[in-house]
Design a protein around this motif. Sequence first.
Motif, PDB file in Angstrom:
ATOM      1  N   PRO A   1      -1.574  -2.469  -3.636  1.00 57.18           N
ATOM      2  CA  PRO A   1      -2.008  -3.839  -3.355  1.00 57.18           C
ATOM      3  C   PRO A   1      -2.396  -4.595  -4.629  1.00 57.18           C
ATOM      4  O   PRO A   1      -3.063  -4.057  -5.510  1.00 57.18           O
ATOM      5  CB  PRO A   1      -3.224  -3.639  -2.441  1.00 57.18           C
ATOM      6  N   GLY A   2      -1.900  -5.827  -4.709  1.00 60.33           N
ATOM      7  CA  GLY A   2      -2.202  -6.686  -5.842  1.00 60.33           C
ATOM      8  C   GLY A   2      -1.324  -6.468  -7.052  1.00 60.33           C
ATOM      9  O   GLY A   2      -1.478  -7.152  -8.061  1.00 60.33           O
ATOM     10  N   ASN A   3      -0.368  -5.542  -6.954  1.00 54.97           N
ATOM     11  CA  ASN A   3       0.467  -5.197  -8.109  1.00 54.97           C
ATOM     12  C   ASN A   3       1.939  -5.526  -7.947  1.00 54.97           C
ATOM     13  O   ASN A   3       2.778  -5.023  -8.686  1.00 54.97           O
ATOM     14  CB  ASN A   3       0.302  -3.710  -8.438  1.00 54.97           C
ATOM     15  N   GLY A   4       2.286  -6.337  -6.975  1.00 56.07           N
ATOM     16  CA  GLY A   4       3.674  -6.743  -6.808  1.00 56.07           C
ATOM     17  C   GLY A   4       4.572  -5.638  -6.282  1.00 56.07           C
ATOM     18  O   GLY A   4       4.122  -4.534  -5.978  1.00 56.07           O
ATOM     19  N   CYS A   5       5.850  -5.961  -6.179  1.00 58.29           N
ATOM     20  CA  CYS A   5       6.858  -5.039  -5.640  1.00 58.29           C
ATOM     21  C   CYS A   5       8.145  -5.149  -6.434  1.00 58.29           C
ATOM     22  O   CYS A   5       8.423  -6.173  -7.045  1.00 58.29           O
ATOM     23  CB  CYS A   5       7.204  -5.406  -4.191  1.00 58.29           C
ATOM     24  N   ARG A   6       8.929  -4.091  -6.354  1.00 54.79           N
ATOM     25  CA  ARG A   6      10.280  -4.115  -6.902  1.00 54.79           C
ATOM     26  C   ARG A   6      11.205  -3.465  -5.873  1.00 54.79           C
ATOM     27  O   ARG A   6      10.961  -2.336  -5.433  1.00 54.79           O
ATOM     28  CB  ARG A   6      10.349  -3.351  -8.225  1.00 54.79           C
ATOM     29  N   PHE A   7      12.221  -4.179  -5.480  1.00 55.84           N
ATOM     30  CA  PHE A   7      13.255  -3.656  -4.580  1.00 55.84           C
ATOM     31  C   PHE A   7      14.541  -3.544  -5.385  1.00 55.84           C
ATOM     32  O   PHE A   7      14.982  -4.518  -5.975  1.00 55.84           O
ATOM     33  CB  PHE A   7      13.442  -4.579  -3.374  1.00 55.84           C
ATOM     34  N   THR A   8      15.119  -2.350  -5.378  1.00 55.42           N
ATOM     35  CA  THR A   8      16.340  -2.098  -6.130  1.00 55.42           C
ATOM     36  C   THR A   8      17.447  -1.690  -5.169  1.00 55.42           C
ATOM     37  O   THR A   8      17.236  -0.824  -4.309  1.00 55.42           O
ATOM     38  CB  THR A   8      16.126  -0.996  -7.185  1.00 55.42           C
ATOM     39  N   VAL A   9      18.592  -2.321  -5.320  1.00 55.63           N
ATOM     40  CA  VAL A   9      19.778  -2.042  -4.506  1.00 55.63           C
ATOM     41  C   VAL A   9      20.879  -1.562  -5.428  1.00 55.63           C
ATOM     42  O   VAL A   9      21.120  -2.165  -6.476  1.00 55.63           O
ATOM     43  CB  VAL A   9      20.242  -3.321  -3.752  1.00 55.63           C
ATOM     44  N   TRP A  10      21.536  -0.463  -5.047  1.00 55.04           N
ATOM     45  CA  TRP A  10      22.702   0.019  -5.769  1.00 55.04           C
ATOM     46  C   TRP A  10      23.894  -0.056  -4.820  1.00 55.04           C
ATOM     47  O   TRP A  10      23.835   0.406  -3.695  1.00 55.04           O
ATOM     48  CB  TRP A  10      22.530   1.478  -6.204  1.00 55.04           C
ATOM     49  N   LEU A  11      24.968  -0.678  -5.292  1.00 56.07           N
ATOM     50  CA  LEU A  11      26.208  -0.791  -4.506  1.00 56.07           C
ATOM     51  C   LEU A  11      27.374  -0.319  -5.358  1.00 56.07           C
ATOM     52  O   LEU A  11      27.399  -0.564  -6.574  1.00 56.07           O
ATOM     53  CB  LEU A  11      26.448  -2.245  -4.086  1.00 56.07           C
ATOM     54  N   PRO A  12      28.345   0.342  -4.732  1.00 57.02           N
ATOM     55  CA  PRO A  12      29.515   0.772  -5.503  1.00 57.02           C
ATOM     56  C   PRO A  12      30.314  -0.432  -5.984  1.00 57.02           C
ATOM     57  O   PRO A  12      30.389  -1.457  -5.305  1.00 57.02           O
ATOM     58  CB  PRO A  12      30.328   1.604  -4.504  1.00 57.02           C
ATOM     59  N   LEU A  13      30.871  -0.303  -7.171  1.00 60.52           N
ATOM     60  CA  LEU A  13      31.743  -1.354  -7.689  1.00 60.52           C
ATOM     61  C   LEU A  13      33.035  -1.382  -6.891  1.00 60.52           C
ATOM     62  O   LEU A  13      33.519  -0.348  -6.431  1.00 60.52           O
ATOM     63  CB  LEU A  13      32.057  -1.121  -9.166  1.00 60.52           C
TER      64      LEU A  13
ATOM     65  N   ASP B   1       0.835  -1.184   0.000  1.00 58.84           N
ATOM     66  CA  ASP B   1       0.000   0.000   0.000  1.00 58.84           C
ATOM     67  C   ASP B   1       0.883   1.254   0.000  1.00 58.84           C
ATOM     68  O   ASP B   1       1.908   1.291   0.683  1.00 58.84           O
ATOM     69  CB  ASP B   1      -0.903  -0.007   1.235  1.00 58.84           C
ATOM     70  N   GLY B   2       0.490   2.251  -0.763  1.00 57.38           N
ATOM     71  CA  GLY B   2       1.271   3.482  -0.857  1.00 57.38           C
ATOM     72  C   GLY B   2       1.524   4.152   0.478  1.00 57.38           C
ATOM     73  O   GLY B   2       2.547   4.780   0.687  1.00 57.38           O
TER      74      GLY B   2
ATOM     75  N   GLN C   1      15.864   0.959  -2.594  1.00 57.09           N
ATOM     76  CA  GLN C   1      14.596   1.627  -2.859  1.00 57.09           C
ATOM     77  C   GLN C   1      13.520   0.566  -3.078  1.00 57.09           C
ATOM     78  O   GLN C   1      13.775  -0.471  -3.699  1.00 57.09           O
ATOM     79  CB  GLN C   1      14.742   2.500  -4.104  1.00 57.09           C
ATOM     80  N   ALA C   2      12.317   0.852  -2.599  1.00 53.66           N
ATOM     81  CA  ALA C   2      11.164  -0.032  -2.802  1.00 53.66           C
ATOM     82  C   ALA C   2      10.147   0.677  -3.690  1.00 53.66           C
ATOM     83  O   ALA C   2       9.943   1.877  -3.569  1.00 53.66           O
ATOM     84  CB  ALA C   2      10.524  -0.391  -1.466  1.00 53.66           C
ATOM     85  N   HIS C   3       9.513  -0.103  -4.551  1.00 50.84           N
ATOM     86  CA  HIS C   3       8.460   0.444  -5.409  1.00 50.84           C
ATOM     87  C   HIS C   3       7.331  -0.572  -5.512  1.00 50.84           C
ATOM     88  O   HIS C   3       7.569  -1.774  -5.626  1.00 50.84           O
ATOM     89  CB  HIS C   3       8.989   0.732  -6.817  1.00 50.84           C
ATOM     90  N   SER C   4       6.101  -0.073  -5.452  1.00 51.68           N
ATOM     91  CA  SER C   4       4.922  -0.899  -5.695  1.00 51.68           C
ATOM     92  C   SER C   4       3.824   0.015  -6.230  1.00 51.68           C
ATOM     93  O   SER C   4       3.696   1.164  -5.780  1.00 51.68           O
ATOM     94  CB  SER C   4       4.446  -1.582  -4.411  1.00 51.68           C
ATOM     95  N   ASP C   5       3.054  -0.483  -7.159  1.00 53.96           N
ATOM     96  CA  ASP C   5       1.901   0.255  -7.665  1.00 53.96           C
ATOM     97  C   ASP C   5       0.666   0.007  -6.817  1.00 53.96           C
ATOM     98  O   ASP C   5      -0.441   0.325  -7.222  1.00 53.96           O
ATOM     99  CB  ASP C   5       1.632  -0.105  -9.132  1.00 53.96           C
TER     100      ASP C   5
END
Length: 107
Positions: A94-106, A44-45, A88-92
């Motif tokens: 309830p019922g629309n799944g989630c995306r978790f994105t991680v950025w790490l330095p090389l 949920d937003g 960062q977390a993103h979801s559209d």
Amino acid sequence: MQVIANLLGNAAKYTPDGGRIALGAARDGMRVRLCVEDNGIGIDGGLLPQVFDLFTQAERTPDRSQGGLGIGLALVRTMVALHGGEVQAHSDGPGNGCRFTVWLPLA
């Protein structure tokens, strides 16, 4: 390893049988981008801004009554930050799944 395990574990916990979970990795400038995405129950937003806070949990439904303690995503945020990264977390919603994105330095 622990960050990816926590994110995949959450995706598995909140994605129904037969659902889709994807793990991706790519170079993003001088960083690596790791992404865990699912088509599960979503977030949920109103909860999204606090999703990495300690003990934060979505409402439990009967099919998800065995939820965790609410420390997994807080641990993800802390470990990523200790390695100079961000998450960062993103979801559209309830019922629309989630995306978790991680950025790490090389290295």
